[in-house]
Design a protein around this motif. Structure first.
Motif, PDB file in Angstrom:
ATOM      1  N   GLU A 297       0.838  -1.204   0.000  1.00 22.30           N
ATOM      2  CA  GLU A 297       0.000   0.000   0.000  1.00 22.30           C
ATOM      3  C   GLU A 297       0.872   1.252   0.000  1.00 22.30           C
ATOM      4  N   TYR A 298       1.868   1.253   0.872  1.00 29.71           N
ATOM      5  CA  TYR A 298       2.759   2.404   0.995  1.00 29.71           C
ATOM      6  C   TYR A 298       3.502   2.679  -0.316  1.00 29.71           C
ATOM      7  N   LEU A 299       4.045   1.626  -0.923  1.00 32.41           N
ATOM      8  CA  LEU A 299       4.789   1.792  -2.171  1.00 32.41           C
ATOM      9  C   LEU A 299       3.900   2.311  -3.296  1.00 32.41           C
ATOM     10  N   LEU A 300       2.715   1.753  -3.421  1.00 37.52           N
ATOM     11  CA  LEU A 300       1.798   2.182  -4.469  1.00 37.52           C
ATOM     12  C   LEU A 300       1.344   3.628  -4.239  1.00 37.52           C
ATOM     13  N   LYS A 301       1.065   3.962  -2.994  1.00 38.05           N
ATOM     14  CA  LYS A 301       0.635   5.316  -2.649  1.00 38.05           C
ATOM     15  C   LYS A 301       1.723   6.337  -2.974  1.00 38.05           C
ATOM     16  N   ARG A 302       2.941   6.020  -2.623  1.00 33.09           N
ATOM     17  CA  ARG A 302       4.062   6.932  -2.921  1.00 33.09           C
ATOM     18  C   ARG A 302       4.248   7.114  -4.416  1.00 33.09           C
ATOM     19  N   GLU A 303       4.107   6.045  -5.171  1.00 39.49           N
ATOM     20  CA  GLU A 303       4.247   6.129  -6.620  1.00 39.49           C
ATOM     21  C   GLU A 303       3.123   6.967  -7.228  1.00 39.49           C
ATOM     22  N   LEU A 304       1.902   6.806  -6.737  1.00 35.63           N
ATOM     23  CA  LEU A 304       0.788   7.615  -7.210  1.00 35.63           C
ATOM     24  C   LEU A 304       1.029   9.096  -6.929  1.00 35.63           C
ATOM     25  N   GLU A 305       1.505   9.400  -5.738  1.00 29.85           N
ATOM     26  CA  GLU A 305       1.775  10.788  -5.375  1.00 29.85           C
ATOM     27  C   GLU A 305       2.860  11.392  -6.260  1.00 29.85           C
ATOM     28  N   GLU A 306       3.891  10.629  -6.529  1.00 25.64           N
ATOM     29  CA  GLU A 306       4.974  11.113  -7.383  1.00 25.64           C
ATOM     30  C   GLU A 306       4.485  11.346  -8.814  1.00 25.64           C
ATOM     31  N   LEU A 307       3.680  10.427  -9.319  1.00 25.06           N
ATOM     32  CA  LEU A 307       3.143  10.592 -10.672  1.00 25.06           C
ATOM     33  C   LEU A 307       2.206  11.796 -10.752  1.00 25.06           C
ATOM     34  N   LEU A 308       1.376  12.001  -9.741  1.00 23.24           N
ATOM     35  CA  LEU A 308       0.495  13.162  -9.735  1.00 23.24           C
ATOM     36  C   LEU A 308       1.291  14.459  -9.772  1.00 23.24           C
ATOM     37  N   LEU A 309       2.362  14.500  -9.019  1.00 19.83           N
ATOM     38  CA  LEU A 309       3.216  15.680  -9.010  1.00 19.83           C
ATOM     39  C   LEU A 309       3.858  15.899 -10.377  1.00 19.83           C
ATOM     40  N   ASP A 310       4.372  14.841 -10.962  1.00 22.10           N
ATOM     41  CA  ASP A 310       5.014  14.944 -12.271  1.00 22.10           C
ATOM     42  C   ASP A 310       4.028  15.301 -13.374  1.00 22.10           C
ATOM     43  N   LEU A 311       2.795  14.846 -13.274  1.00 22.71           N
ATOM     44  CA  LEU A 311       1.793  15.152 -14.292  1.00 22.71           C
ATOM     45  C   LEU A 311       1.430  16.633 -14.316  1.00 22.71           C
ATOM     46  N   THR A 312       1.675  17.340 -13.240  1.00 21.28           N
ATOM     47  CA  THR A 312       1.399  18.782 -13.206  1.00 21.28           C
ATOM     48  C   THR A 312       2.590  19.611 -13.655  1.00 21.28           C
ATOM     49  N   ASP A 313       3.731  18.977 -13.890  1.00 20.89           N
ATOM     50  CA  ASP A 313       4.945  19.683 -14.305  1.00 20.89           C
ATOM     51  C   ASP A 313       4.845  20.062 -15.782  1.00 20.89           C
ATOM     52  N   SER A 314       4.864  21.343 -16.064  1.00 21.72           N
ATOM     53  CA  SER A 314       4.717  21.821 -17.444  1.00 21.72           C
ATOM     54  C   SER A 314       5.960  21.566 -18.293  1.00 21.72           C
ATOM     55  N   ARG A 315       7.078  21.266 -17.675  1.00 16.30           N
ATOM     56  CA  ARG A 315       8.310  21.025 -18.430  1.00 16.30           C
ATOM     57  C   ARG A 315       8.353  19.637 -19.076  1.00 16.30           C
ATOM     58  N   ILE A 316       7.451  18.757 -18.665  1.00 16.49           N
ATOM     59  CA  ILE A 316       7.448  17.392 -19.191  1.00 16.49           C
ATOM     60  C   ILE A 316       6.647  17.335 -20.481  1.00 16.49           C
ATOM     61  N   ASP A 317       7.220  16.705 -21.497  1.00 17.70           N
ATOM     62  CA  ASP A 317       6.626  16.602 -22.827  1.00 17.70           C
ATOM     63  C   ASP A 317       5.317  15.810 -22.807  1.00 17.70           C
ATOM     64  N   GLY A 318       4.432  16.107 -23.749  1.00 23.90           N
ATOM     65  CA  GLY A 318       3.124  15.458 -23.826  1.00 23.90           C
ATOM     66  C   GLY A 318       3.184  13.963 -24.008  1.00 23.90           C
ATOM     67  N   ILE A 319       4.124  13.489 -24.808  1.00 21.95           N
ATOM     68  CA  ILE A 319       4.257  12.045 -25.034  1.00 21.95           C
ATOM     69  C   ILE A 319       4.635  11.349 -23.733  1.00 21.95           C
ATOM     70  N   VAL A 320       5.536  11.966 -23.005  1.00 24.08           N
ATOM     71  CA  VAL A 320       5.973  11.400 -21.723  1.00 24.08           C
ATOM     72  C   VAL A 320       4.815  11.418 -20.729  1.00 24.08           C
ATOM     73  N   LYS A 321       4.043  12.503 -20.740  1.00 22.99           N
ATOM     74  CA  LYS A 321       2.890  12.585 -19.832  1.00 22.99           C
ATOM     75  C   LYS A 321       1.851  11.530 -20.159  1.00 22.99           C
ATOM     76  N   ARG A 322       1.680  11.225 -21.429  1.00 22.40           N
ATOM     77  CA  ARG A 322       0.719  10.187 -21.817  1.00 22.40           C
ATOM     78  C   ARG A 322       1.161   8.832 -21.237  1.00 22.40           C
ATOM     79  N   ALA A 323       2.448   8.538 -21.336  1.00 19.94           N
ATOM     80  CA  ALA A 323       2.974   7.287 -20.770  1.00 19.94           C
ATOM     81  C   ALA A 323       2.817   7.284 -19.251  1.00 19.94           C
ATOM     82  N   MET A 324       3.042   8.440 -18.637  1.00 23.30           N
ATOM     83  CA  MET A 324       2.885   8.550 -17.184  1.00 23.30           C
ATOM     84  C   MET A 324       1.425   8.352 -16.784  1.00 23.30           C
ATOM     85  N   GLU A 325       0.504   8.883 -17.576  1.00 24.22           N
ATOM     86  CA  GLU A 325      -0.928   8.721 -17.304  1.00 24.22           C
ATOM     87  C   GLU A 325      -1.333   7.249 -17.382  1.00 24.22           C
ATOM     88  N   GLU A 326      -0.813   6.540 -18.385  1.00 29.62           N
ATOM     89  CA  GLU A 326      -1.095   5.107 -18.506  1.00 29.62           C
ATOM     90  C   GLU A 326      -0.552   4.359 -17.296  1.00 29.62           C
TER      91      GLU A 326
END
Length: 82
Positions: free
Chosen positions: A15-44
Protein backbone atom coordinates in the motif's frame (compact mmCIF):
# COMPACT_ATOMS: atom_id res chain seq x y z
CA UNK A 1 -3.61 -13.41 -14.28
CA UNK A 2 -1.06 -13.60 -11.52
CA UNK A 3 -1.78 -14.55 -7.91
CA UNK A 4 0.09 -13.22 -4.91
CA UNK A 5 -0.24 -13.97 -1.23
CA UNK A 6 0.93 -11.36 1.24
CA UNK A 7 0.92 -11.22 5.00
CA UNK A 8 -0.38 -8.13 6.83
CA UNK A 9 3.02 -6.41 7.01
CA UNK A 10 3.69 -7.03 3.31
CA UNK A 11 0.23 -5.68 2.45
CA UNK A 12 0.96 -2.47 4.36
CA UNK A 13 4.28 -2.13 2.57
CA UNK A 14 2.63 -2.64 -0.83
CA UNK A 15 0.00 0.00 0.00
CA UNK A 16 2.76 2.40 0.99
CA UNK A 17 4.79 1.79 -2.17
CA UNK A 18 1.80 2.18 -4.47
CA UNK A 19 0.64 5.32 -2.65
CA UNK A 20 4.06 6.93 -2.92
CA UNK A 21 4.25 6.13 -6.62
CA UNK A 22 0.79 7.61 -7.21
CA UNK A 23 1.77 10.79 -5.38
CA UNK A 24 4.97 11.11 -7.38
CA UNK A 25 3.14 10.59 -10.67
CA UNK A 26 0.49 13.16 -9.74
CA UNK A 27 3.22 15.68 -9.01
CA UNK A 28 5.01 14.94 -12.27
CA UNK A 29 1.79 15.15 -14.29
CA UNK A 30 1.40 18.78 -13.21
CA UNK A 31 4.95 19.68 -14.30
CA UNK A 32 4.72 21.82 -17.44
CA UNK A 33 8.31 21.03 -18.43
CA UNK A 34 7.45 17.39 -19.19
CA UNK A 35 6.63 16.60 -22.83
CA UNK A 36 3.12 15.46 -23.83
CA UNK A 37 4.26 12.04 -25.03
CA UNK A 38 5.97 11.40 -21.72
CA UNK A 39 2.89 12.59 -19.83
CA UNK A 40 0.72 10.19 -21.82
CA UNK A 41 2.97 7.29 -20.77
CA UNK A 42 2.88 8.55 -17.18
CA UNK A 43 -0.93 8.72 -17.30
CA UNK A 44 -1.10 5.11 -18.51
CA UNK A 45 1.26 4.07 -15.72
CA UNK A 46 -0.81 6.02 -13.21
CA UNK A 47 -3.95 4.15 -14.26
CA UNK A 48 -2.26 0.76 -13.87
CA UNK A 49 -0.86 1.59 -10.43
CA UNK A 50 -4.18 3.11 -9.35
CA UNK A 51 -6.03 -0.09 -10.26
CA UNK A 52 -3.51 -2.06 -8.20
CA UNK A 53 -3.86 0.34 -5.27
CA UNK A 54 -7.65 -0.03 -5.33
CA UNK A 55 -7.23 -3.72 -4.53
CA UNK A 56 -5.42 -2.97 -1.28
CA UNK A 57 -7.43 -0.15 0.28
CA UNK A 58 -11.02 0.80 0.99
CA UNK A 59 -12.90 3.20 -1.32
CA UNK A 60 -12.44 6.16 1.02
CA UNK A 61 -8.67 5.83 0.69
CA UNK A 62 -8.45 5.38 -3.07
CA UNK A 63 -10.89 8.22 -3.80
CA UNK A 64 -8.09 10.60 -2.79
CA UNK A 65 -6.09 9.45 -5.82
CA UNK A 66 -8.88 9.22 -8.36
CA UNK A 67 -8.03 11.38 -11.36
CA UNK A 68 -10.61 13.85 -12.58
CA UNK A 69 -11.71 12.98 -16.13
CA UNK A 70 -11.70 16.69 -17.00
CA UNK A 71 -8.03 16.91 -16.06
CA UNK A 72 -7.25 13.89 -18.21
CA UNK A 73 -9.26 15.27 -21.15
CA UNK A 74 -7.54 18.66 -20.90
CA UNK A 75 -4.16 16.96 -20.90
CA UNK A 76 -5.13 14.94 -23.97
CA UNK A 77 -6.37 18.02 -25.80
CA UNK A 78 -3.16 19.81 -24.94
CA UNK A 79 -1.13 16.90 -26.35
CA UNK A 80 -3.10 17.03 -29.61
CA UNK A 81 -2.32 20.73 -30.10
CA UNK A 82 1.41 20.24 -29.60
Amino acid sequence: MFGLMLNAKETQEMEYLLKRELEELLLDLTDSRIDGIVKRAMEERYQIIFRMYKRFVNPKEYMKYMRNRQTSKKAEQHRKTE
